[in-house]
Design a protein around this motif. Structure first.
Motif, PDB file in Angstrom:
ATOM      1  N   ALA A  53      29.797  31.506 -16.014  1.00 20.22           N
ATOM      2  CA  ALA A  53      29.771  30.930 -17.682  1.00 20.22           C
ATOM      3  C   ALA A  53      30.780  32.239 -18.156  1.00 20.22           C
ATOM      4  N   LEU A  54      30.848  33.121 -17.373  1.00 16.39           N
ATOM      5  CA  LEU A  54      31.633  34.796 -17.819  1.00 16.39           C
ATOM      6  C   LEU A  54      33.009  34.370 -17.318  1.00 16.39           C
ATOM      7  N   CYS A  55      33.537  33.689 -16.334  1.00 21.65           N
ATOM      8  CA  CYS A  55      34.805  33.990 -16.028  1.00 21.65           C
ATOM      9  C   CYS A  55      34.841  31.986 -15.070  1.00 21.65           C
ATOM     10  N   PRO A  56      35.249  31.092 -16.116  1.00 21.65           N
ATOM     11  CA  PRO A  56      34.500  29.738 -15.131  1.00 21.65           C
ATOM     12  C   PRO A  56      35.704  29.471 -14.433  1.00 21.65           C
ATOM     13  N   GLY A  57      36.305  29.023 -13.090  1.00 27.07           N
ATOM     14  CA  GLY A  57      36.496  28.569 -12.096  1.00 27.07           C
ATOM     15  C   GLY A  57      38.203  29.909 -11.766  1.00 27.07           C
ATOM     16  N   GLU A  58      38.056  31.094 -12.552  1.00 28.07           N
ATOM     17  CA  GLU A  58      38.314  32.377 -12.412  1.00 28.07           C
ATOM     18  C   GLU A  58      37.778  32.860 -10.920  1.00 28.07           C
ATOM     19  N   PRO A  59      38.802  33.410 -10.068  1.00 28.20           N
ATOM     20  CA  PRO A  59      39.005  33.544  -8.891  1.00 28.20           C
ATOM     21  C   PRO A  59      38.804  35.047  -8.948  1.00 28.20           C
ATOM     22  N   LEU A  60      37.707  35.919  -8.139  1.00 27.03           N
ATOM     23  CA  LEU A  60      37.216  37.189  -8.390  1.00 27.03           C
ATOM     24  C   LEU A  60      37.309  38.486  -6.991  1.00 27.03           C
ATOM     25  N   LEU A  61      37.861  39.575  -7.414  1.00 30.94           N
ATOM     26  CA  LEU A  61      37.486  39.998  -5.839  1.00 30.94           C
ATOM     27  C   LEU A  61      36.513  41.203  -6.853  1.00 30.94           C
ATOM     28  N   LEU A  62      35.202  40.970  -6.143  1.00 26.42           N
ATOM     29  CA  LEU A  62      33.975  41.567  -6.925  1.00 26.42           C
ATOM     30  C   LEU A  62      33.489  42.579  -5.961  1.00 26.42           C
ATOM     31  N   CYS A  63      33.728  44.169  -6.095  1.00 26.78           N
ATOM     32  CA  CYS A  63      33.159  45.297  -5.243  1.00 26.78           C
ATOM     33  C   CYS A  63      32.208  45.801  -5.409  1.00 26.78           C
ATOM     34  N   LEU A  64      31.101  45.769  -4.890  1.00 24.61           N
ATOM     35  CA  LEU A  64      29.661  46.603  -5.125  1.00 24.61           C
ATOM     36  C   LEU A  64      28.989  47.126  -4.485  1.00 24.61           C
ATOM     37  N   ASP A  65      29.362  48.296  -4.687  1.00 24.44           N
ATOM     38  CA  ASP A  65      29.323  50.129  -4.199  1.00 24.44           C
ATOM     39  C   ASP A  65      27.953  50.575  -4.286  1.00 24.44           C
ATOM     40  N   ASP A  66      27.435  51.466  -2.440  1.00 25.29           N
ATOM     41  CA  ASP A  66      26.186  51.095  -2.522  1.00 25.29           C
ATOM     42  C   ASP A  66      24.893  50.521  -2.331  1.00 25.29           C
ATOM     43  N   LEU A  67      25.318  49.128  -2.315  1.00 24.40           N
ATOM     44  CA  LEU A  67      24.240  48.498  -2.283  1.00 24.40           C
ATOM     45  C   LEU A  67      22.538  48.691  -2.175  1.00 24.40           C
ATOM     46  N   HIS A  68      22.237  49.572  -1.442  1.00 18.12           N
ATOM     47  CA  HIS A  68      21.275  49.637  -0.525  1.00 18.12           C
ATOM     48  C   HIS A  68      20.654  51.088  -2.373  1.00 18.12           C
ATOM     49  N   ARG A  69      21.011  51.330  -3.002  1.00 19.64           N
ATOM     50  CA  ARG A  69      20.777  51.996  -4.636  1.00 19.64           C
ATOM     51  C   ARG A  69      20.507  51.065  -5.896  1.00 19.64           C
ATOM     52  N   TRP A  70      20.820  50.256  -5.082  1.00 16.64           N
ATOM     53  CA  TRP A  70      20.288  48.720  -6.051  1.00 16.64           C
ATOM     54  C   TRP A  70      18.764  48.173  -6.439  1.00 16.64           C
ATOM     55  N   ASP A  71      18.766  48.031  -7.602  1.00 20.33           N
ATOM     56  CA  ASP A  71      17.214  47.316  -7.761  1.00 20.33           C
ATOM     57  C   ASP A  71      16.834  46.139  -7.258  1.00 20.33           C
ATOM     58  N   ALA A  72      15.451  45.893  -6.343  1.00 16.59           N
ATOM     59  CA  ALA A  72      14.921  44.850  -5.418  1.00 16.59           C
ATOM     60  C   ALA A  72      15.881  43.524  -6.262  1.00 16.59           C
ATOM     61  N   TYR A  73      15.115  43.310  -7.362  1.00 17.93           N
ATOM     62  CA  TYR A  73      15.941  42.221  -8.406  1.00 17.93           C
ATOM     63  C   TYR A  73      16.904  41.996  -8.306  1.00 17.93           C
ATOM     64  N   SER A  74      17.803  42.584  -8.346  1.00 17.58           N
ATOM     65  CA  SER A  74      19.231  42.639  -8.316  1.00 17.58           C
ATOM     66  C   SER A  74      19.797  42.122  -6.906  1.00 17.58           C
ATOM     67  N   ARG A  75      19.436  42.781  -6.127  1.00 20.23           N
ATOM     68  CA  ARG A  75      19.617  42.518  -4.104  1.00 20.23           C
ATOM     69  C   ARG A  75      18.988  41.202  -3.953  1.00 20.23           C
ATOM     70  N   THR A  76      17.734  41.252  -4.229  1.00 19.42           N
ATOM     71  CA  THR A  76      17.499  39.525  -4.327  1.00 19.42           C
ATOM     72  C   THR A  76      18.497  38.456  -4.730  1.00 19.42           C
ATOM     73  N   SER A  77      18.370  38.683  -6.075  1.00 22.37           N
ATOM     74  CA  SER A  77      19.670  37.817  -6.715  1.00 22.37           C
ATOM     75  C   SER A  77      20.660  37.428  -5.994  1.00 22.37           C
ATOM     76  N   LEU A  78      21.389  38.710  -5.582  1.00 22.29           N
ATOM     77  CA  LEU A  78      22.451  38.425  -4.665  1.00 22.29           C
ATOM     78  C   LEU A  78      22.456  37.947  -2.962  1.00 22.29           C
ATOM     79  N   ASP A  79      21.214  38.476  -2.797  1.00 28.50           N
ATOM     80  CA  ASP A  79      21.263  37.647  -1.159  1.00 28.50           C
ATOM     81  C   ASP A  79      20.973  36.219  -1.849  1.00 28.50           C
TER      82      ASP A  79
END
Length: 913
Positions: free
Chosen positions: A112-138
């Motif tokens: 919805a934000l970037c329709p069809g656009e290629p992106l490089l998404l670098c997520l740092d320190d994933l172990h410190r993210w909240d459980a809801y976000s980690r689960t949705s990313l999984d």
């Protein structure tokens, strides 16, 4: 949180050519529309963030680095940070977050934000993210990575995300040349050749240590340029490792500190005093001499620092500690020194005094504990974090620097700490708790009984806890005799109620009441169980100790007081979260979700079960996870989500059958059968439930048998198995007479009505409805009203049927019980009563309500016999209605009927609703 598409200046990296090439190839594939995931790990200070910044700088596509949100792990804060980095406006980010939290997930929000656009998404320190976000990313990475390249950074000692096909890169230390280049770039002071060489030796290629040392040298002589032996001391290392130390659970930090202190030279032995402020290394970092540390010596004193034995098990499982059981060591020597660097000298000496007697009793020698015979090969524990914390944790500080001996908990006598039976018993207790969380519960039961018998003389409180956990293992396995044996103190060596272990329980009124009440309940002496268990609920139900609250909640459930069990377990959950007792969290959530299910609070039970499932999976506890899957399956059977029922039940059964979890197995099978009954498959549901209500090895869990009977009677009556239903109902009547379940009188009256026993069935239905008014379970009340309304309609008492059917429909809709609401709606429509719902368009609107129902089921592929079971009519009646449908709609076959309804309603499968 950060999310700039480009960094201001390209950070210079050293010895990372191959890693940068891997990220560049990932970015190139994203530019071509091929998404993928790269996992990046490494020790603290090794340069993960610098690599991500360089990757963003060099990317061929739009790139962002998103750091872990600071502060508490607010649900969805990580995904919110990611979407905020991409969104042009805050309102667009909020809309995208709603999409991510809904059915669209993270891929839908990114599209919805970037329709069809290629992106490089670098997520740092994933172990410190909240459980809801980690689960949705999984979920996003497993299903549809999209045209996006993901580089996901997480610290060593944390379990990587389970992403099929993802590549894992582990950053190592720098070469001598790379380390020298970094030092020359960072250090503003002029260094002699020998001083520079010494500095490189001490840092041993660690970028973070080199950078910190360069900063100290650049600060001037007053910061130690003239004292090269202090440049990489413990205090500097603690600065480098501060993020990791702060993120450790409190009890793990305390145990890690014990291990670090236990490995130091002993004051008073002629060796240098490590608490005097002098460095412990004169050569390369981590090359100092370390005394061997025995696991049993650490376990013997964990209680004195308010930590649990499971914390040591977790540190070994996560890789912080390694080596054989009798000689544990830090996997990373720098981390050991960093931990020591957080301790002021007085506290360091206190801990030395605490661990010295235990270490001398056999630590590092492997003798005198007897543990090797049990462990087999003498290795350290390797199980994941366990679900039980035998001692309630205090809200202590979360870093190793805050470890201290509490003033109200003086060290145990040296003779007790050094006893081989106590050391071995605590080790067995930790091993049994690990098995209770992830392993065959029968094995855990035996190990915990062994721990109880070993601890009964030297550590009676620990022995009592081992007995309680052994009872829980036997309960999960569905073995009432083993439950009673554990409660009575039946150890492996013939321990009996008169033993000293049981004398400890006698000294604690709550322990005594719980033992007596549970033994009476397990022995079917329910009249004797009520008073002692009620005292347990009253005494422990307002406690501030999680273990006592869990015990009080269990007692309330045995008494059939589900609302009180929900209240007590809710208090336990709040207490565990407030005191950082993370190891207890999956177990408390498991108990709370089950209590809410018993209370008829299905949506709340599902919410806590989902939370518990995430917590258990993150901790590697498959047994609590299986139980939560079973609860989610039961909640889905209420909603009528057949696919969710099958998925959750299958996942529960996969673990439950392998680990002997009879309770979880029974709940999962019950969920499947209830979904089958709701879908009109009464015969199949009855066949599935029959073993669960029987006795013997093929039977269900002893505490769930009677709870399943009302569902079995309903399915068996609909399937023509009245004799089997009658036998089960008679046993249910005896059990209901004990008064331990407020639902039982209403359910018994409903069973009597379905069996058409003595008296008018209508009288039984009305009695059931009266009892439901006092029980508080709206879902069961609605099921009784639906059965009553069906019975009235089949006897052509259409006007009378509309009242109970309309009430059932409203209650089912309020409870989000979709499939049950559909049944009530169809029955109400068949009486000719007004039904709120969507109109049936086109040709289907020419049919009567009953004809619409039959036509819809035919279009869905049901046979005449299946339709008869679903509508509680005979196959001949179905055939009669179907011929009239064919004549009225001008079709000649079931295929033509299905096609016609699909064209006129847009969904032939739902034209009956």
């Amino acid at each position: 949180m950060s999310g700039a598409p480009k960094v201001a200046a390209a950070p210079r990296l050293y010895d990372r050519t191959s890693e940068l090439a891997t990220v560049a190839a990932l970015s190139a594939r994203a530019a071509e529309g091929a998404g993928s995931v790269l996992l990046l790990t490494g020790r603290p200070g090794i340069g993960r963030t610098a690599l991500l910044d360089r990757a963003v700088r060099d990317s061929r596509v739009r790139a962002h680095r998103v750091a872990a949100p600071t502060g508490n792990r607010v649900p969805w804060s990580g995904v919110r940070a990611l979407l905020s980095a991409l969104a042009p406006t805050p309102s667009a980010a909020r809309r995208a977050l709603r999409t991510a939290r809904g059915t669209g997930g993270v891929p839908g929000a990114l599209e919805a934000l970037c329709p069809g656009e290629p992106l490089l998404l670098c997520l740092d320190d994933l172990h410190r993210w909240d459980a809801y976000s980690r689960t949705s990313l999984d979920v996003a990475w497993r299903g549809n990575p999209g045209p996006w390249a993901w580089v996901v950074s997480f610290a060593a000692y944390h379990r990587p995300p389970d992403v099929p096909g993802a590549r894992l890169l582990s950053l190592g230390r720098l070469s001598r040349a790379g380390a020298g280049a970094l030092l020359d770039d960072r250090c503003r002071a002029s260094l002699t050749t020998s001083f520079r060489s010494r500095l490189l030796d001490e840092a041993a290629g660690h970028p973070g240590v080199l950078a910190a040392a360069a900063a100290r040298v650049s600060a001037g002589p007053e910061r130690g340029v003239g004292r090269p032996d202090t440049l990489t001391d413990d205090a500097l290392l603690s600065e480098v490792y501060r993020g990791l130390l702060d993120s450790l659970p409190a009890e793990c930090g305390r145990v890690l500190t014990l291990v670090a202190v236990a490995g130091e030279p002993r004051p008073g032995t002629g060796e240098p005093d490590p608490a005097a402020g002098r460095p412990t290394a004169t050569g390369p970092v981590g090359a100092d001499a370390v005394r061997p540390v025995g696991a049993d010596a650490v376990l013997a004193v964990t209680r004195a620092v308010r930590a649990s034995p499971e914390a040591l098990d977790r540190l070994v499982a996560d890789g912080f500690l390694c080596g054989p059981r009798e000689a544990l060591r830090f996997e990373d020597p720098l981390l050991r020194r960093a931990v020591l660097g957080t301790l002021p000298p007085p506290r360091r000496r206190e801990l030395h005094a605490l661990v010295a007697p235990s270490a001398g009793a056999g630590a590092g020698t492997g003798t005198g504990t007897g543990t090797e015979a049990v462990e087999g090969n003498g290795t350290a524990p390797h199980s994941p974090v366990t679900p039980e914390d035998p001692r309630a944790l205090s809200s202590a500080p979360r870093t190793p620097a805050d470890v201290r001996v509490p003033p109200d908990a003086p060290p145990a006598p040296e003779a007790v700490r050094a006893r081989p039976d106590v050391l071995r018993g605590r080790a067995e207790l930790a091993r049994g708790v690990a098995g209770l969380g992830d392993g065959p519960v029968g094995d855990a039961h035996q190990v915990l009984l062994l721990a109880s018998s070993l601890l009964r003389e030297g550590a009676p409180e620990d022995a009592a806890e081992a007995r309680f956990l052994a009872m829980e293992a036997a309960w999960a396995a569905g073995d009432p005799e083993a439950c009673a044996t554990a409660l009575r103190g039946g150890g492996l060596d013939g321990e009996h109620p008169g033993s000293s272990a049981c004398a400890t329980a006698e000294a604690d009124p709550a322990e005594r009441d719980f033992r007596e009440g549970m033994c009476a309940a397990l022995g079917a002496r329910l009249q004797d169980a009520h008073a002692p268990l009620a005292r347990v609920v009253a005494r422990d139900g307002t406690s501030g100790e999680p273990r006592r609250l869990v015990r009080a909640g269990a007692a309330a459930l045995v008494l059939g007081d589900a609302p009180t069990a929900v209240r007590v377990h809710t208090r336990a959950l709040a207490t565990v979260r407030a005191t950082a007792g993370s190891t207890l969290l999956p177990r408390v959530l498991e108990h709370l979700a089950y209590a809410e299910l018993r209370a008829g609070q299905h949506e709340r039970a599902a919410a806590h079960a989902r939370d518990g499932l995430r917590t258990a999976e993150l901790a590697g506890q498959r047994n609590p996870a299986a139980h939560q899957h079973a609860i989610l399956a039961l909640a889905a059977s209420v909603r009528g989500d057949a696919q969710a029922v099958v998925e959750h039940a299958d996942r529960a059964l996969r673990t439950a059958r392998a680990h002997g979890l009879v309770q979880a197995t029974t709940l999962a099978e019950w969920a499947i059968a209830r979904a089958e009954l709701a879908g009109g498959l009464a015969a199949q549901a009855a066949a599935r439930l029959a073993p669960l209500v029987g006795r013997g090895p093929r039977g269900g869990h002893f505490a769930l048998r009677m709870l399943v009977v009302p569902c079995f009677v309903e399915a068996a009556c609909a399937a023509g198995r009245e004799a089997d239903a009658g036998t089960a109902a008679e046993e249910f009547a005896v059990w209901a007479g004990f008064g331990l379940d407020p639902q039982a009188p209403a359910q018994l009256a409903r069973c009597r009505a379905l069996l058409a026993g003595t008296g008018d069935p209508a009288d039984w239905y009305r009695e059931a409805v009266r009892h439901h008014e006092d029980s508080g379970n709206d879902f069961e009340r609605a099921r009784t009203l639906l059965a009553y309304g069906k019975w009235l309609r089949r006897r052509r008492r259409l006007v009378e049927a509309r009242g109970p059917l309309g009430d059932a429909l409203v209650t089912f809709e309020r409870a989000a019980a979709g499939v049950w609401a559909d049944q009530a709606r169809a029955e109400l429509r068949a009486t000719g009563g007004p039904v709120r719902g969507r109109a049936v368009p086109g040709a289907a609107g020419e049919l009567t309500p009953q004809q619409q129902r039959i036509a819809g089921l035919v279009a869905a592929g049901a046979t005449n016999h299946e339709i008869a079971d679903r509508l509680s009519v005979s196959p001949r009646t179905v055939d009669h209605h179907l011929r009239n449908v064919f004549a009225r709609l001008g079709v000649r076959s079931r295929v033509e009927l299905s096609g016609l309804l699909s064209r006129t309603t847009g969904d032939g499968h739902r034209s009956d609703r």
